[in-house]
Design an enzyme around this catalytic site. Structure first.
Site, short mmCIF file in Angstrom:
data_model
loop_
_atom_site.label_atom_id
_atom_site.label_comp_id
_atom_site.label_asym_id
_atom_site.label_seq_id
_atom_site.Cartn_x
_atom_site.Cartn_y
_atom_site.Cartn_z
CE LYS A 118 -3.87 2.21 2.35
NZ LYS A 118 -4.85 2.12 3.46
NE ARG A 181 -3.82 -3.21 2.31
CZ ARG A 181 -4.83 -2.35 2.29
NH1 ARG A 181 -5.23 -1.78 3.41
NH2 ARG A 181 -5.46 -2.07 1.17
NE ARG A 188 -10.45 -3.36 -1.34
CZ ARG A 188 -10.01 -2.46 -0.48
NH1 ARG A 188 -10.85 -1.66 0.14
NH2 ARG A 188 -8.72 -2.36 -0.23
CG ASP A 262 -14.80 1.88 -1.62
OD1 ASP A 262 -15.83 2.49 -1.32
OD2 ASP A 262 -13.66 2.36 -1.47
CG ASP A 272 -9.21 0.09 2.68
OD1 ASP A 272 -8.12 -0.50 2.58
OD2 ASP A 272 -9.96 0.28 1.71
#
Length: 507
Positions: A118, A181, A188, A262, A272
């Site tokens: 990320k 991660r 999702r 999402d 997230d």
């Protein structure tokens, strides 16, 4: 200067990769390379997680370039996936991995795990963004994902955090970072919404079949409950895991901040970490996201928002389920499953466990919980501190005296209301072994959570080049129910300046 790409980082123990997602077809993703990061350096390495996975070698210095996005792990197949979604209640259309690059799924001691970087640069789905993540938000994600795991709450995990002096423009000029991660799946709700919105039922079916076959085979076992319909069974499993996740969030006072579709995991994981917060003073209407001006994602609204998101998921699955009444029937499970899961979680916080509770007893216990929460909200009692204090009081209680509860009583201005509630609680516990009950409460009411001010201190130190506070917090948060002598200050009430902290979607 940025480091150039190399074909592969040296690997004394190469990962064994599978790339089942890439076999589905090009409509689901775009292959691409991470963008090199200037002068990367380790900010944190999660050796405990690496050991659990059997990937300890992945965190040696030889792999720094790969986990920064400057080289490729041998056998990886980097790509970004496409999805759509509802954001703040409105259809946002195509979104996708705007700064998360999927490396593949690798064998581990915990089963197949997908790896993402990320902040590793722009993708076709970055929507004019730079594809970077700033150090500030990356520290928060690294710490909170591991804090949630320590609390026993399903979550994506953080394997490493790499920092860089490379500048990134947000409200101010900040520096870049990359979080590696891992999760069994990063799919999702929005992945399914994307193809449903396009009317591409074939691709929707392909993706859902992939998800069931590789990540949720229990759907086929549950299908007989739903007329043999594996897609209805999948929805049932997703609503069930979502209900249990939301109950756990509410029970620890966790606010996600951006519960867009999402940002909802099909596996019921917390995913997230943006403007999240563990509440300090208890306020059911608390809004942790400064950007959420309407309070859509306030703490008390999270359970209903989860149902709203599940309804959106159900609409996306309807072309496969092909039965609207059956679909709505599946969703009804959330309306009973969430209250039951939350009731069980709150009963555990009060030590009311170890028995098969009847419906009448559950209702009575929930009345006890609700009345206590109202008292806490009236005085904005610190959520984590109160529950831990109550746990210690129960553990120390001696028959014939309420002295052990005096520190808890002193938290209340309205002591008469507290005393009335305590009398009901003591009557409910009856002849229980208070020491055992208190110990059970201490195992579910944490001493340490990632409060905003603790994260902020770690961020400020890291921005000056000192990453030691990240490690200190990580060590506390991975075992938040332990006492950790010598670190009591990390469990203290927040300082006055913490009230001025504002967390937004900017990351």
């Amino acid at each position: 200067m940025s480091e150039p790409h190399s074909p592969a980082s040296p690997s004394p123990a190469p990962l064994l990769w599978q790339h089942s997602l890439t076999q589905l077809g090009p409509q689901f993703f775009t292959r691409l390379q991470p963008t090199p990061l200037a002068t990367p350096a380790w900010a944190a390495r999660n050796h405990a997680l690496a050991s659990e996975l059997g990937w300890s070698a992945l965190l040696d210095d030889a792999h720094l370039s790969a986990l920064a996005g400057n080289a490729l792990l041998a056998g990886s197949d980097p790509l970004a996936t496409v999805y759509s979604g509802h954001q703040f209640g409105h259809w946002a259309g195509q979104l996708g991995d705007g700064r998360a690059i999927w490396l593949g799924e690798a064998a581990s001691a915990l089963g197949l795990q997908e790896i993402q970087l990320k902040g590793a640069g722009p993708t076709p789905y970055s929507r004019r963004g730079d594809g970077r993540a700033v150090l500030r938000s990356s520290i928060r994600e690294y710490l909170c994902s591991e804090a949630m795991h320590g609390l026993g709450i399903p979550t994506t995990r953080a394997l490493s955090l790499v920092a860089s002096p490379e500048p990134v423009r947000r409200e101010t000029l900040e520096t870049a970072a990359v979080v590696a991660r891992v999760a069994p799946s990063f799919l999702r709700f929005g992945h399914l919404e994307h193809f449903a919105a396009q009317g591409d039922v074939d691709s929707l079916r392909t993706l859902v079949d992939h998800f069931i076959d590789h990540h949720l085979p229990q759907a086929d076992e549950r299908a007989p409950r739903w007329q043999g319909n594996r897609y209805a069974a999948m929805l049932d499993l997703v609503q069930d895991s979502t209900a249990r996740l939301l109950a756990q969030w509410q029970a620890v006072g966790f606010c996600h901040g951006v519960m867009n579709t999402d940002n909802m995991s099909l596996l019921g994981l917390t995913i997230d970490y943006g403007p999240f917060q563990f509440m300090d003073g208890f306020d059911p209407g608390h809004i942790c996201n400064h950007t959420d001006t309407q309070g859509r994602y306030a703490y008390s609204r999270q359970p209903n928002i989860a149902y709203w998101n599940l309804f959106c998921l159900a609409q996306a699955l309807l072309p496969l389920i092909e039965d609207q009444d059956l679909t709505l029937q599946v969703l009804e499970g959330y309306k009973t499953g969430f209250p039951r899961a939350l009731g069980d979680a709150m009963r555990a916080k009060l030590g009311l466990i170890g028995e098969l509770a009847s419906d009448d007893l559950r209702e009575s216990d929930w009345s006890l919980v609700e009345d206590l929460l109202q008292l806490m909200a009236k005085q904005r009692l610190d959520f984590t501190h109160f529950w831990r204090q109550l746990s210690h009081a129960v553990a120390a209680h001696q028959e014939g005296s309420l002295a052990a509860f005096e520190p808890v009583r002193d938290l209340f201005v309205d002591r008469d209301s507290w005393q009335a509630w305590l009398s009901r609680y003591m009557q409910r516990l009856g002849a229980a072994n208070f020491s055992e009950v208190g110990q059970s409460m201490l195992r579910v009411n944490p001493k340490f959570v990632l409060r905003n001010h603790l994260a902020e201190i770690a961020i400020r130190q890291a921005q000056s080049g000192d990453f030691s506070e990240i490690e200190t917090l990580h060590n506390l948060l991975k075992s938040p129910f332990d006492e950790h002598p010598g670190f009591e200050a990390y469990a203290d009430l927040p300082p006055d300046w913490a009230r001025q902290l504002e967390i937004s979607c900017s990351s």
